[in-house]
Design a protein around this motif. Structure first.
Motif, mmCIF file in Angstrom:
data_model
loop_
_atom_site.group_PDB
_atom_site.id
_atom_site.type_symbol
_atom_site.label_atom_id
_atom_site.label_comp_id
_atom_site.label_asym_id
_atom_site.label_seq_id
_atom_site.Cartn_x
_atom_site.Cartn_y
_atom_site.Cartn_z
ATOM 1 N N ASP A 54 40.504 34.387 38.448
ATOM 2 C CA ASP A 54 41.515 35.450 38.334
ATOM 3 C C ASP A 54 42.432 35.418 39.399
ATOM 4 O OD1 ASP A 54 40.401 37.975 36.627
ATOM 5 O OD2 ASP A 54 38.679 36.922 37.535
ATOM 6 N N LEU A 55 41.437 35.295 41.492
ATOM 7 C CA LEU A 55 42.185 34.630 42.246
ATOM 8 C C LEU A 55 43.173 33.544 42.383
ATOM 9 C CD1 LEU A 55 40.363 35.619 45.647
ATOM 10 C CD2 LEU A 55 41.735 33.396 45.185
ATOM 11 N N HIS A 56 43.031 32.976 41.505
ATOM 12 C CA HIS A 56 44.076 31.668 41.536
ATOM 13 C C HIS A 56 44.696 31.488 40.468
ATOM 14 C CE1 HIS A 56 41.359 29.428 44.263
ATOM 15 N NE2 HIS A 56 40.189 29.214 43.029
ATOM 16 N N VAL A 60 45.131 36.642 49.552
ATOM 17 C CA VAL A 60 45.766 36.969 48.592
ATOM 18 C C VAL A 60 44.810 37.470 47.599
ATOM 19 C CG1 VAL A 60 47.669 37.924 47.501
ATOM 20 C CG2 VAL A 60 48.286 35.836 49.467
ATOM 21 N N SER A 61 43.960 38.329 47.608
ATOM 22 C CA SER A 61 43.630 38.210 46.847
ATOM 23 C C SER A 61 44.026 39.696 45.807
ATOM 24 C CB SER A 61 42.047 39.235 47.045
ATOM 25 O OG SER A 61 41.250 39.170 45.667
ATOM 26 N N LEU A 62 44.377 39.261 44.686
ATOM 27 C CA LEU A 62 45.213 40.152 44.059
ATOM 28 C C LEU A 62 44.632 40.495 42.884
ATOM 29 C CD1 LEU A 62 48.754 40.588 45.050
ATOM 30 C CD2 LEU A 62 48.014 41.288 42.750
ATOM 31 N N ARG A 63 44.434 41.720 42.390
ATOM 32 C CA ARG A 63 44.284 41.148 40.885
ATOM 33 C C ARG A 63 44.623 42.648 40.219
ATOM 34 N NH1 ARG A 63 37.781 41.121 38.812
ATOM 35 N NH2 ARG A 63 36.438 40.517 41.457
ATOM 36 N N SER A 64 45.297 41.973 39.366
ATOM 37 C CA SER A 64 45.973 43.535 38.442
ATOM 38 C C SER A 64 45.143 43.670 37.280
ATOM 39 C CB SER A 64 47.156 43.160 38.784
ATOM 40 O OG SER A 64 48.057 43.689 39.429
ATOM 41 N N ILE A 65 45.386 45.285 36.992
ATOM 42 C CA ILE A 65 44.205 45.134 35.863
ATOM 43 C C ILE A 65 45.076 46.024 34.929
ATOM 44 C CG2 ILE A 65 42.602 46.630 34.463
ATOM 45 C CD1 ILE A 65 41.607 45.370 37.273
ATOM 46 N N LYS A 66 46.119 46.189 33.658
ATOM 47 C CA LYS A 66 47.304 46.529 33.709
ATOM 48 C C LYS A 66 46.287 48.200 32.504
ATOM 49 C CE LYS A 66 50.723 43.598 32.550
ATOM 50 N NZ LYS A 66 51.146 42.227 32.098
ATOM 51 N N CYS A 67 46.381 49.678 32.704
ATOM 52 C CA CYS A 67 46.186 50.293 31.914
ATOM 53 C C CYS A 67 47.250 50.438 30.924
ATOM 54 C CB CYS A 67 45.716 51.424 32.801
ATOM 55 S SG CYS A 67 44.375 50.899 34.033
ATOM 56 N N HIS A 68 46.957 50.484 29.282
ATOM 57 C CA HIS A 68 48.116 51.127 28.598
ATOM 58 C C HIS A 68 49.852 50.308 29.027
ATOM 59 C CE1 HIS A 68 44.792 53.516 27.479
ATOM 60 N NE2 HIS A 68 44.281 53.669 28.209
#
Lengths: 484, 484
Positions: free
Chosen positions: A335-337, A417-425
């Motif tokens: 995810d990070l990459h 930069v550890s940027l994890r986005s989880i989209k909710c709806h």
């Protein structure tokens, strides 16, 4: 003589490519010799007679390379023989009631109707995919039982013998194939997918440097090896039929090693399809590498940093996914990459927006922008593949990973930069951000220090990475980055 | 009940899709009923006995949908049976010399060695492709003959009966499949290729208008039909395995209809592969049509004329090629359409060079230029396909065409730039130019009036269309047009 030597060479090559082939050949020989002992030993011959040949036939036809294929064919054959045997006896019984003149006519009609109907049903796509062999055996057994029943009086006895020899033949195949050096189609599919990931990663890890013409390692042996690895992705282009048949066989296999009985093989096909989509783009991208010298070094240098990072990071993500599949652990650092690759995309678009293209010739532009567009497309696909792999990981209950990410450009903490986005709806974005303190040219990304924040989409101050993908029926590559 | 109705619906659909399937089913039923008459009639039964079942088995296993597949399997089976029968008798003879104790042991060893060796040879890629079935039957027959030979004293007699029943079964299949409503794999391959051409042409004929958002026909029925035709190209993407197996079967077929015995089926595969390459690009192009609204109408309008002409002319070339294949005439006017498409390419590049792109946003640029690059790529592939079709036409001795080109925008003479270039050793260009008098925006093309001129390449005053193609290992799309 030369011919013989050539055949021997080919034989060695085939054996070396997959030594299990030699073992399989021995297994077939063994089972066949075993089953033909029915003929040699009086007690066995007394109980089965000529019908022992059915065991031999079953072995020859059913014994396939992998356990799944053998099991599938064996079960199909036994079920079809049982069913057709029953029907055959019924047909024989019906026909025999019509007296000696009518009997052959009625039997011929039965055979005709049954064969025509079954042959037609074999054209049904769903039947063809899974039960084609069953139907073949069904036609065969019905014809043989009902017709030879006309001659031999003890039809039931005959059918009984035929079925039991088929079962004996099938069972020997299945047992030997499971217990003597088994070849699991599931394991093969699993490895195939992991190696496909790896092949794409080899390309992507090197592509950036090659495109931007960064000087290479001088060690020619190393260069040759990397060149070979680099072109390996080509075998992925045509892996579809192989994957499908392996998945088809794998469904028949009992639990083995790390795989349960109902392992989600179907999800492997979904991941495999996405990998192939990505390989198609890589194939197109490769042509820009080999043939096109139109883009000037100058502009390549200006765009080099984000371009190389895009390619490198997506390559790393692929590599991670390959390892994750191999070790059956959840893909954590991929995810990070992927996010790093996307932030590189963003930097690139910022650069493009900054007017850097003004002095580029139109023809250079076509080449350059097509390559960029393909690379962006590959990154979007990488993200999709990762999603699909996550689904697979949860369906197949992969373990959680404990170790550190495989690649770390600068050792340990505060380097990514550890940027994890989880989209909710599609409305909220949960962004988990670790401070980097490292210049990644993502100049607009101002969030600092470890925090877990929930932003309303379009209301946070961030530049949004809003990527959609060409191939999957979603929107196009080009609206990859929207900056506000 | 609902299930039954569903199956009936599916049956109707399968039959409607290809009515020959129904005929084939009847044929199989017929042959099987015929062959099983061996059992019913005393005279036939007397001469073959239980071995008559081999005829039944052969029919069930050998009778395939097309003549080529049936012939191939039948010949394979007969040859393998003959060969294995001979070897089996030999093995039996050798074993019988070693006395009653040694015989079963030696036979078991023979069976083991033969089965293991043949199974291994089946892994050879070249053997697998063509003789897999032969080897299966070889293992089977050898095991059966040598082993049952151990029981029955008259081995030679037994082998003789087995071989003749197999031949009878195989022959009935072959005869019925050739003389009763034959299904020729060659004809199918021919039609498949022609329809693939047509599918691509439907897309290309419409693409330009759709991309440039020219208002469509209002008749919704017509629009629906065209929408369906437009998406038809998708089936071309996965036609590879189908083409390959048809070509494999076609090789076995005797001359039929317009096809000689040694019709160049291999060349069909080459053309098919190029068509598929073109379809991949069309698939990519399609995504720019459906999802991408980033490119402004303004710029599309400016580039619309050449873009639409590029797509239209390549579509016409495809359509012509489809008709040429269907009628087995040489593709004459396709060259002209390809050249028209290429001159449109040239106009487009001139437009791009004129600085029209200066005010376009970078993101629009990526989208626009990728679409253009794909379209140019498609035109180059169309040219390659045409070359390949010319090769096929001369190898298969297509007739010369007499009629006028199918499409003529404006009736008859003086409406087209007919520009046929034949490259000689990549050095000279023979250009046959007919005056057009029609403004095609090919402003730099100054040759006028009918003439046949031979130009030294790079020495004439013309702008050279210098196209190379990505996919085929040649250089890239982007250096399509060089202007001096």
């Amino acid at each position: 003589m030369e011919k013989v030597r050539e055949i021997a060479r080919e034989g060695r090559r085939v054996a070396k490519e997959d030594p299990r082939r030699v073992v399989h050949s021995f297994k077939v020989g063994l089972v066949l010799a075993l089953v033909s002992s029915f003929y040699y030993y009086q007690p066995l011959y007394d109980s089965f007679g000529v019908n022992a040949m059915w065991a031999v036939m079953t072995v020859v036809v059913v014994f396939e390379f992998s356990v799944g294929a053998t099991l599938g064919k064996g079960l199909n054959r036994v079920a079809a023989t049982l069913f057709a045997g029953g029907l055959g006896i019924g047909a024989h019984h019906l026909a025999s009631m019509s007296g000696p003149t009518g009997e052959p006519i009625i039997l011929a009609i039965f055979v005709f109707v049954q064969a025509a109907l079954s042959t037609f049903v074999r054209f049904f796509p769903r039947v063809k995919a899974r039960y084609d062999y069953s139907l073949l055996i069904f036609i065969l057994t019905f014809a043989l039982i009902s017709v030879s029943g006309f001659r031999e009086e003890q039809v039931v006895m005959l059918t009984h013998k035929r079925i039991s020899t088929v079962i004996i033949g099938g069972l020997s195949c299945v047992l030997i194939s499971i217990f003597v050096c088994p070849v699991w189609a599931g394991q093969d599919l699993h490895s195939l997918l992991a190696s496909n990931f790896e092949k794409l990663s080899f390309f992507l890890l090197d592509f950036g440097d090659k495109y931007c013409e960064v000087v290479e390692n001088d060690d020619t042996k190393e260069v040759d090896k990397r060149k070979k690895d680099f072109d390996n992705y080509k075998s992925v282009l045509n892996s579809k039929s192989n994957e499908e048949s392996l998945a088809n066989f794998a469904k028949w296999e009992p639990g083995h090693g790390q795989f349960r009985f109902r392992h989600p093989w179907k999800q492997y096909l979904a991941v495999g399809e996405l990998i192939r989509q990505c390989a198609y783009r890589i194939h197109a991208l490769n042509s820009y590498l080999n043939a096109d010298n139109k883009v000037s070094i100058d502009i390549k240098k200006k765009l080099g940093e984000p371009l190389r990072r895009m390619s490198l990071e997506s390559g790393k993500a692929m590599k991670e996914m390959s390892i994750s599949l191999k070790t059956m652990t959840k893909p954590s650092s991929s995810d990070l990459h992927v996010q790093n690759a996307k932030s590189a995309c963003k930097s690139l678009t910022n650069l493009l927006n900054s007017g850097i293209l003004k002095e580029v010739e139109p023809l250079e532009l076509v080449s350059l922008l097509t390559a960029i567009s393909l690379l962006i497309d590959i990154i979007n696909l990488t993200e999709k593949i990762l999603e699909s792999l996550h689904e697979l990981a949860s369906a197949a209950k992969f373990k959680n990973k404990i170790e550190q990410p495989l690649f770390s450009e600068k050792p340990k903490a505060k380097s990514f930069v550890s940027l994890r986005s989880i989209k909710c709806h599609d409305e909220h974005v949960v962004t988990i951000i670790e401070d980097d303190g490292n210049n990644h040219d993502t100049s607009k990304n101002d969030n600092r220090s470890k925090e877990v924040s929930i932003h309303e989409k379009h209301e946070d101050g961030d530049t949004h990475v809003h990527a959609r993908c060409v191939s999957c029926g979603h929107s196009s590559v080009c609206d990859v980055v929207e900056c506000r």
